[in-house]
Enzyme design. Structure first.
Site, short mmCIF file in Angstrom:
data_model
loop_
_atom_site.label_atom_id
_atom_site.label_comp_id
_atom_site.label_asym_id
_atom_site.label_seq_id
_atom_site.Cartn_x
_atom_site.Cartn_y
_atom_site.Cartn_z
N LYS A 1 29.79 44.74 27.31
CA LYS A 1 30.67 44.78 28.48
C LYS A 1 31.76 43.73 28.28
O LYS A 1 31.51 42.53 28.37
CB LYS A 1 29.87 44.49 29.75
CG LYS A 1 30.71 44.63 31.00
CD LYS A 1 29.82 44.56 32.23
CE LYS A 1 30.55 44.84 33.51
NZ LYS A 1 31.65 43.91 33.79
N CYS B 1 48.11 4.70 46.24
CA CYS B 1 47.37 4.84 44.97
C CYS B 1 48.13 5.74 44.02
O CYS B 1 48.38 6.91 44.32
CB CYS B 1 45.97 5.39 45.25
SG CYS B 1 45.11 5.97 43.77
N CYS C 1 38.95 6.46 47.53
CA CYS C 1 39.79 5.29 47.27
C CYS C 1 40.55 4.99 48.55
O CYS C 1 41.07 5.90 49.19
CB CYS C 1 40.76 5.65 46.14
SG CYS C 1 42.25 4.67 46.09
N LEU D 1 30.86 49.60 38.12
CA LEU D 1 29.47 49.78 37.70
C LEU D 1 28.54 48.96 38.59
O LEU D 1 28.89 47.89 39.05
CB LEU D 1 29.30 49.28 36.26
CG LEU D 1 30.02 50.07 35.17
CD1 LEU D 1 29.97 49.31 33.85
CD2 LEU D 1 29.42 51.45 35.02
N TYR E 1 67.03 38.48 42.53
CA TYR E 1 66.58 39.37 43.60
C TYR E 1 65.82 38.56 44.66
O TYR E 1 66.06 38.70 45.86
CB TYR E 1 65.68 40.45 43.00
CG TYR E 1 65.06 41.36 44.03
CD1 TYR E 1 65.77 42.44 44.55
CD2 TYR E 1 63.77 41.12 44.50
CE1 TYR E 1 65.20 43.26 45.50
CE2 TYR E 1 63.20 41.94 45.45
CZ TYR E 1 63.92 43.01 45.95
OH TYR E 1 63.35 43.81 46.90
N ASP E 2 64.93 37.69 44.18
CA ASP E 2 64.17 36.85 45.12
C ASP E 2 65.11 36.00 45.97
O ASP E 2 64.86 35.78 47.14
CB ASP E 2 63.21 35.92 44.37
CG ASP E 2 62.03 36.69 43.81
OD1 ASP E 2 61.81 37.84 44.27
OD2 ASP E 2 61.35 36.17 42.92
S1 IVH Z 1 32.41 51.95 31.81
C1 IVH Z 1 32.24 54.89 35.05
N1 IVH Z 1 32.18 50.45 29.68
O1 IVH Z 1 33.27 46.65 33.62
C2 IVH Z 1 32.13 53.73 34.17
N2 IVH Z 1 33.10 49.48 31.64
O2 IVH Z 1 31.84 46.33 36.18
C3 IVH Z 1 33.39 52.98 34.04
N3 IVH Z 1 33.81 47.15 31.36
O3 IVH Z 1 35.66 48.22 35.64
C4 IVH Z 1 33.26 51.72 33.31
N4 IVH Z 1 33.26 46.96 29.25
O4 IVH Z 1 36.48 46.91 33.57
C5 IVH Z 1 32.57 50.50 30.96
N5 IVH Z 1 31.97 49.26 27.70
C6 IVH Z 1 32.35 49.31 28.98
C7 IVH Z 1 32.92 48.21 29.64
C8 IVH Z 1 33.28 48.33 30.98
C9 IVH Z 1 33.78 46.35 30.30
C10 IVH Z 1 34.31 46.74 32.70
C11 IVH Z 1 35.32 47.67 33.32
C12 IVH Z 1 34.71 48.09 34.63
C13 IVH Z 1 33.76 46.98 34.89
C14 IVH Z 1 32.63 47.41 35.82
#
Ligand code: IVH
Length: 718
Positions: free
Chosen positions: A138, A454, A448, A99, A52-53
């Site tokens: 997180k 080189c 260099c 967040l 395709y490309d």
């Molecule tokens: S809650 C409304 N919980 O962090 C809240 N996010 O900086 C929605 N993430 O986009 C997110 N671990 O990709 C939530 N235990 C956790 C998380 C988490 C990782 C990531 C997620 C989000 C990002 C925000």
């Protein structure tokens, strides 16, 4: 196909007459439209992505030769379904939020205070009542949304810009943590949200496999997870060790749970993996203890986490608190500081870059820094070593943060061995030619002087040439380049495009077979047509990177015109031996030199470096040799409306953006008439500051340049 059409289809683009070009353009447009439909609407492509490309590339080459054929209906004028946009779009039933971050205890306290004030205002919360928070690690991966109807997985999408993501259902079906059918009593419809990630060990093993197969390797588990999820072929995704933790929801009809912790329990019953470290904390002291525990456990966890997330447990309270721009008021990410460790500095090595710059590299006793083994760290340059005064044998402190290359922060004086010596920067290149090293006037860089002779630079140039933002030739990894170079298969970039004449020779080499050679040649052929900016970036002109290459391409338009201007500028410069101090005087040197100095982001220093480069007969011969192998597409000039919001503005993006990728943000800014550059200078009009921004944000503040947050940018960009 008619006989005449068959004849034209077999012609190479430069052999065509205009009439033949027109006929072939029409045929290709129709064929591409047919495949677009199969791919996007029926999910049943008939041809491979590579084929395709090829069709699109041929079409573009025709348009490059006969620009009069470009019209609004041409597939090239629509957003190209390149691999990054090849997935169908999915609009999220509820937006996928990001967040806010807290980096310090004060910022965390601010969050607690805002919660209490908000809830006292919005509910009948008593001043000393508890606000229970669900606390979770997180995960450092990428968020996705999985739609289940009557308990059956129907669609899975990436976050995209938060409102619209990409349909990666087929790929997600291959992830073993994602149930195809939910167990127990489930809502009629629900979007289960969470994080796709890769465990560190599996990531390392996968990278080793990729490396061995000459395929692309990834910088970290998060990139690997993202790259694996966005494969066009689900069979490839299936071979990647992707995992999933569920932690949120989008639309849920009906919703039976009243708290986040109840929801987590239900997720487990339905068959999802929920992070086992999640806890409900009732007081700020408990929350802080959770954070401390997680920081301690972080290095021994099998996956990367970059902080912890706190969420108000009661959903009615979440609803009362609501959102600000794209982040909920009821949740926050408490980030961990960069990870550090101590280890011995075994030696200071010198690595030679593609422009001959010598970079000192710390050779370390391997040490675990937050779960990743680190054996090398950058020492930047001679000045930095001088400033740090690190010496061979020192106990040093190493830091690693996210994607960045590990750094040496300093040494531990009490642990300095008895007899150490100040580091002496080498006066000769470590390459076999042992050429002299030169300090750049005014700069901290030492180079260099071997230039194109080189061998270390030759290999590095070639690596740069095939890299992602340049020719992007898959299957030609760094080790292959080194080996091919050593054995004389590759000496100059043009040789890459002549490798097809040596297929038999390559097939006989260790690690190569019929298929891998065929794939390699196909990957190379697919890049015979290239955009001017990629071409400029690829040839490795000193001081010219991706952003400046784009600006140059815009200014000069096509390869021949550009090269002629560069050669002319170099000639003009040679005739004026004195240093040109000011941009203003540049025009007196000559018209081409003057024009070059006036290009955005290019001043006399860069122009002089470019003139030195194009003043070398040897270099020019290599470029001419390469051009013989290629079709360089002229630039489709951007027409900026007079009332474009960012017309003539110079914009810089820094830090991590959460709602869009850096490339998407750049593209949007350009649509609005801006020029996007990588570095902040007096000329910069606006700096968009994402998360964890560093020196560029500081520089903008120092220079008094307007800055805005990502949320403000999104508002502006629409
Ligand atoms: S809650 C409304 N919980 O962090 C809240 N996010 O900086 C929605 N993430 O986009 C997110 N671990 O990709 C939530 N235990 C956790 C998380 C988490 C990782 C990531 C997620 C989000 C990002 C925000």
């Amino acid at each position: 196909m008619s006989r005449a059409a068959k004849v034209v289809a077999a012609l190479s683009v430069d052999e065509m007459t205009e009439r033949q070009g027109r006929a072939e353009h029409k045929r290709l447009s129709e064929e591409i439209a047919h495949h677009d439909k199969l791919y996007h609407e029926q999910d049943s492509p008939e041809i491979s992505d590579a084929d395709y490309d090829k069709l699109r590339q041929r079409l573009k080459a025709i348009e490059a030769r006969f620009p009069q054929l470009v019209d609004m209906l041409s597939p090239t004028q629509r957003v190209a379904p390149t691999p990054t946009t090849a997935f169908a779009k999915v609009r999220h039933a509820r937006p996928m939020l990001s967040l806010d971050n807290a980096f310090s205890d004060e910022e965390l306290q601010g969050f607690f205070d805002r919660l209490r004030r908000g809830l006292e205002r919005e509910t009948d919360l008593k001043p000393d009542a508890e606000i229970a928070l669900a606390c979770e690690p997180k995960i450092d991966g990428l968020s996705i949304s999985l739609r289940y109807e009557d308990g059956v997985f129907v669609v899975g999408a990436t976050r995209g810009d938060g409102t619209t993501g990409e349909d990666v259902t087929a790929n997600l079906r291959t992830v073993k943590d994602i149930p195809h059918k939910l167990k127990g009593k489930v809502p009629k419809t629900i979007d289960v949200r969470g994080e796709i990630y890769m465990e560190r060990k599996a990531f390392q093993q996968m990278n080793e496999r990729q490396e061995g197969a000459g395929e692309k390797t990834f910088a970290n588990p998060r990139n690997a997870a993202a790259g694996s999820l966005r494969q066009l072929d689900p069979d490839i995704t299936a071979t990647r060790p992707l995992r999933f933790f569920a932690y949120a929801w989008g639309e849920a009809e009906p919703r039976s749970w009243k708290t986040h912790s109840e929801y987590l329990k239900l997720l487990k019953e339905w068959g999802f993996k929920v992070n086992p470290l999640s806890r409900l904390c009732r007081t700020p002291a408990e929350v802080r203890e959770f954070y401390r525990k997680m920081s301690v456990e972080r290095p021994s966890l099998p996956y990367d986490i970059d902080g912890v997330v706190y969420k108000v447990d009661r959903i009615d309270w979440q609803e009362r608190l609501g959102f600000v721009s794209r982040a909920p008021r009821w949740a926050i990410a408490h980030k961990f500081p960069a990870e550090q460790a101590r280890t011995r500095l075994r030696d200071i090595l010198i690595s030679v870059g593609r422009t001959g710059a010598l970079t000192p590299v710390a050779d370390l006793e391997p040490v675990n820094v937050g779960g990743v083994m680190v054996g090398r760290a950058t020492l930047h340059n001679a000045d930095e070593i001088e400033r740090l005064d690190v010496r061979k044998g020192d106990m040093v402190i190493v830091q690693r943060a996210g994607d960045v290359i590990p750094q040496v922060l300093g040494y531990v004086p009490e642990e300095r061995p008895k007899r150490t010596h100040k580091f002496q920067f080498p006066t000769h290149c470590p390459c076999p030619l042992k050429t002299k090293v030169q300090s750049e006037e005014g700069g901290v860089v030492r180079r260099c002087t071997g230039g194109l002779e080189c061998p270390f630079q030759q290999v590095e140039r070639m690596r740069h040439f095939v890299s992602r933002n340049c020719f992007d030739i898959e299957g030609l990894g760094g080790t292959h380049i080194e080996n091919f170079w050593r054995d004389g298969l590759l000496k100059v970039p043009g040789d890459i495009f002549r490798l097809r004449q040596r297929e038999d020779e390559i097939k006989k080499r260790e690690g190569w077979g019929d298929l891998s050679v065929r794939n390699l040649i196909a990957a190379i052929e697919a890049r015979r047509t290239i955009s001017l900016d990629r071409f400029i970036n690829a040839i490795g002109i000193p001081l010219i990177g991706e952003a400046t290459a784009k600006i140059l391409a815009q200014e000069y338009g096509d390869a021949d015109g550009w090269l002629a201007e560069m050669l002319q500028a170099a000639r003009e410069r040679k005739k004026t031996p004195d240093a040109v101090k000011k941009e203003k005087a540049a025009a007196e040197v000559g018209p081409s030199y003057g024009r070059l100095c006036n290009v955005e982001q290019i001043g006399v220093t860069t122009a002089d470096a470019m003139c030195a480069f194009f003043g070398e007969g040897h270099t020019v011969a290599i470029i001419r040799d390469l051009l013989k192998e290629l079709t360089v597409q002229p630039v489709e000039r951007r027409v900026v409306a007079a009332d474009a919001k960012l017309k003539d503005k110079i914009v810089v993006f820094t830090g991590e953006l959460s709602a869009m990728t850096r490339d998407a943000a750049k593209a949007r800014a350009e649509e609005l008439g801006a020029k996007v550059t990588d570095s902040v200078s007096k000329k910069t009009s606006l700096v968009v500051v994402g998360e964890n921004a560093g020196s560029k944000a500081r520089k903008a503040a120092e220079l008094g340049i307007e800055t805005m947050t990502e949320a403000e940018w999104l508002k502006l960009a629409g």
